[in-house]
Design a protein around this motif. Structure first.
Motif, PDB file in Angstrom:
ATOM      1  N   MET A  89       0.847  -1.185   0.000  1.00 57.36           N
ATOM      2  CA  MET A  89       0.000   0.000   0.000  1.00 57.36           C
ATOM      3  C   MET A  89       0.889   1.243   0.000  1.00 57.36           C
ATOM      4  O   MET A  89       2.024   1.200   0.488  1.00 57.36           O
ATOM      5  CB  MET A  89      -0.905   0.023   1.240  1.00 57.36           C
ATOM      6  N   GLN A 135      -7.495   5.116  -3.978  1.00 57.29           N
ATOM      7  CA  GLN A 135      -7.799   4.455  -5.238  1.00 57.29           C
ATOM      8  C   GLN A 135      -6.712   4.667  -6.279  1.00 57.29           C
ATOM      9  O   GLN A 135      -5.976   5.639  -6.239  1.00 57.29           O
ATOM     10  CB  GLN A 135      -9.102   5.002  -5.820  1.00 57.29           C
ATOM     11  N   GLU A 187      -8.846  -0.048  -8.394  1.00 62.47           N
ATOM     12  CA  GLU A 187      -8.818  -0.741  -7.113  1.00 62.47           C
ATOM     13  C   GLU A 187      -8.658   0.273  -5.998  1.00 62.47           C
ATOM     14  O   GLU A 187      -8.158   1.385  -6.213  1.00 62.47           O
ATOM     15  CB  GLU A 187      -7.696  -1.777  -7.062  1.00 62.47           C
ATOM     16  N   ALA A 209      -7.601   0.621  -1.697  1.00 59.89           N
ATOM     17  CA  ALA A 209      -7.113   0.052  -0.447  1.00 59.89           C
ATOM     18  C   ALA A 209      -7.124   1.137   0.611  1.00 59.89           C
ATOM     19  O   ALA A 209      -6.502   2.194   0.438  1.00 59.89           O
ATOM     20  CB  ALA A 209      -5.702  -0.510  -0.616  1.00 59.89           C
ATOM     21  N   MET A 240      -4.613  -3.240   8.625  1.00 58.99           N
ATOM     22  CA  MET A 240      -4.583  -4.229   7.563  1.00 58.99           C
ATOM     23  C   MET A 240      -3.640  -5.371   7.924  1.00 58.99           C
ATOM     24  O   MET A 240      -3.933  -6.536   7.674  1.00 58.99           O
ATOM     25  CB  MET A 240      -4.139  -3.579   6.253  1.00 58.99           C
ATOM     26  N   ASP A 282     -15.302  -6.816  -3.170  1.00 58.31           N
ATOM     27  CA  ASP A 282     -15.247  -5.942  -1.994  1.00 58.31           C
ATOM     28  C   ASP A 282     -14.928  -6.775  -0.764  1.00 58.31           C
ATOM     29  O   ASP A 282     -15.626  -7.764  -0.473  1.00 58.31           O
ATOM     30  CB  ASP A 282     -16.583  -5.231  -1.775  1.00 58.31           C
ATOM     31  N   TRP A 288     -10.906  -3.024   1.017  1.00 55.54           N
ATOM     32  CA  TRP A 288     -10.247  -3.250  -0.277  1.00 55.54           C
ATOM     33  C   TRP A 288     -11.306  -3.551  -1.317  1.00 55.54           C
ATOM     34  O   TRP A 288     -12.253  -4.306  -1.071  1.00 55.54           O
ATOM     35  CB  TRP A 288      -9.258  -4.405  -0.191  1.00 55.54           C
ATOM     36  N   SER A 289     -11.179  -2.931  -2.482  1.00 51.84           N
ATOM     37  CA  SER A 289     -12.095  -3.182  -3.593  1.00 51.84           C
ATOM     38  C   SER A 289     -11.308  -3.290  -4.882  1.00 51.84           C
ATOM     39  O   SER A 289     -10.240  -2.684  -5.038  1.00 51.84           O
ATOM     40  CB  SER A 289     -13.127  -2.047  -3.738  1.00 51.84           C
ATOM     41  N   SER A 290     -11.876  -4.036  -5.816  1.00 56.67           N
ATOM     42  CA  SER A 290     -11.343  -4.124  -7.173  1.00 56.67           C
ATOM     43  C   SER A 290     -12.544  -4.183  -8.097  1.00 56.67           C
ATOM     44  O   SER A 290     -13.464  -4.979  -7.864  1.00 56.67           O
ATOM     45  CB  SER A 290     -10.467  -5.360  -7.329  1.00 56.67           C
TER      46      SER A 290
END
Length: 266
Positions: free
Chosen positions: A62, A124, A118, A120, A74, A97, A107-109
């Motif tokens: 990250m 983005q 994505e 975190a 995280m 998600d 976290w998403s993609s």
């Protein structure tokens, strides 16, 4: 990603091999499609929302700003199951998600059929070219696999059988329109894919040799699904694993779910 065992098909396949005739790519695609639920059932599904227990065994990289704002949290979540939702809509939209202990998305993609991003810890960035290509191919084949593979820009080749961990598999090689190659290992009896291997995009955004395993297949709403999926480094070190909890089909997913949000970091 992905059992109806049809007796007639099984007999035909057995006769095919007993007579010495080599199966073709299209034969194998038909086997996989039938085992997965059949073309009619797979094509009747316009969207899919699945929930999983997702465990990251390696902490993803990250930016420093994200680390300062939640990187320690995280790190604490690494190695512990987290809820994950995968939302898919035909023909090629998909979103992942992952939620933290408080239910917020950490976290998403997302891929909207043309571009991807994505996120975190609230930061983005747009997909790299490698991520874009990989997700494009994954989304196109998400619901019905290799069915109509030529329309999806895939070139398939049937390779010699291979033995992996003492088990013999049929091997199907897939090359997407960008030249990315993956090998799929298919159980000779169930005709289900149990392993995928090739260069995949790492958490650092680089293409590296990896493999995925698909286990514990179960029928859900007429579709066979792997209830345990895991990703490994080429040396066998597990990166993440996910266990299926629930699946819903044709829920009326809105296109807005896949819209790119305002960018806070690039």
């Amino acid at each position: 990603m992905k059992q109806v065992f049809v007796v007639v098909l099984g007999l035909c396949v057995g006769l095919l091999f007993s007579c010495g005739k080599q199966a073709t790519v299209d034969d194998v695609v038909q086997m996989i499609t039938q085992a997965s639920g059949g073309a009619e059932k797979l094509q009747s599904i316009n969207d899919q929302v699945s929930t999983w227990d997702f465990t990251m065994h390696m902490m993803p990289p990250m930016p420093e700003s994200a680390m300062a704002e939640g990187g320690e949290e995280m790190g604490e979540m690494t190695g512990h199951p987290m809820p994950m939702t995968i939302t898919y809509k035909r023909p090629n939209k998909i979103r992942f998600d992952t939620m933290g202990p408080d239910g917020s998305v950490v976290w998403s993609s997302c891929y909207d059929g043309a571009k991807g991003w994505e996120m975190a810890m609230g930061h983005q960035k747009e997909f790299s070219e490698a991520q874009l290509q990989e997700t494009e191919t994954m989304a196109a084949a998400w619901m019905d696999g290799f069915l109509n593979y030529q329309e999806k820009g895939l070139t398939l080749a049937l390779l010699p059988n291979e033995i992996v961990d003492g088990k013999k598999y049929m091997v199907l090689q897939s090359t997407d329109k960008h030249g990315n190659v993956q090998k799929y290992y298919i159980d000779e009896t169930t005709h289900l894919i149990e392993r995928q291997a090739g260069e995949m995009v790492s958490m650092e955004g680089n293409k590296e040799p990896m493999y995925m395993t698909f286990k514990d297949y179960k029928m859900v709403d007429g579709v066979i699904m792997s209830n345990h999926v895991a990703l490994y480094m080429d040396n066998g070190e597990m990166i993440w694993e996910a266990t299926l909890k629930d699946v819903k089909h044709n829920t009326g997913v809105d296109d807005a779910v896949f819209a790119m949000q305002s960018m806070t970091a690039k």
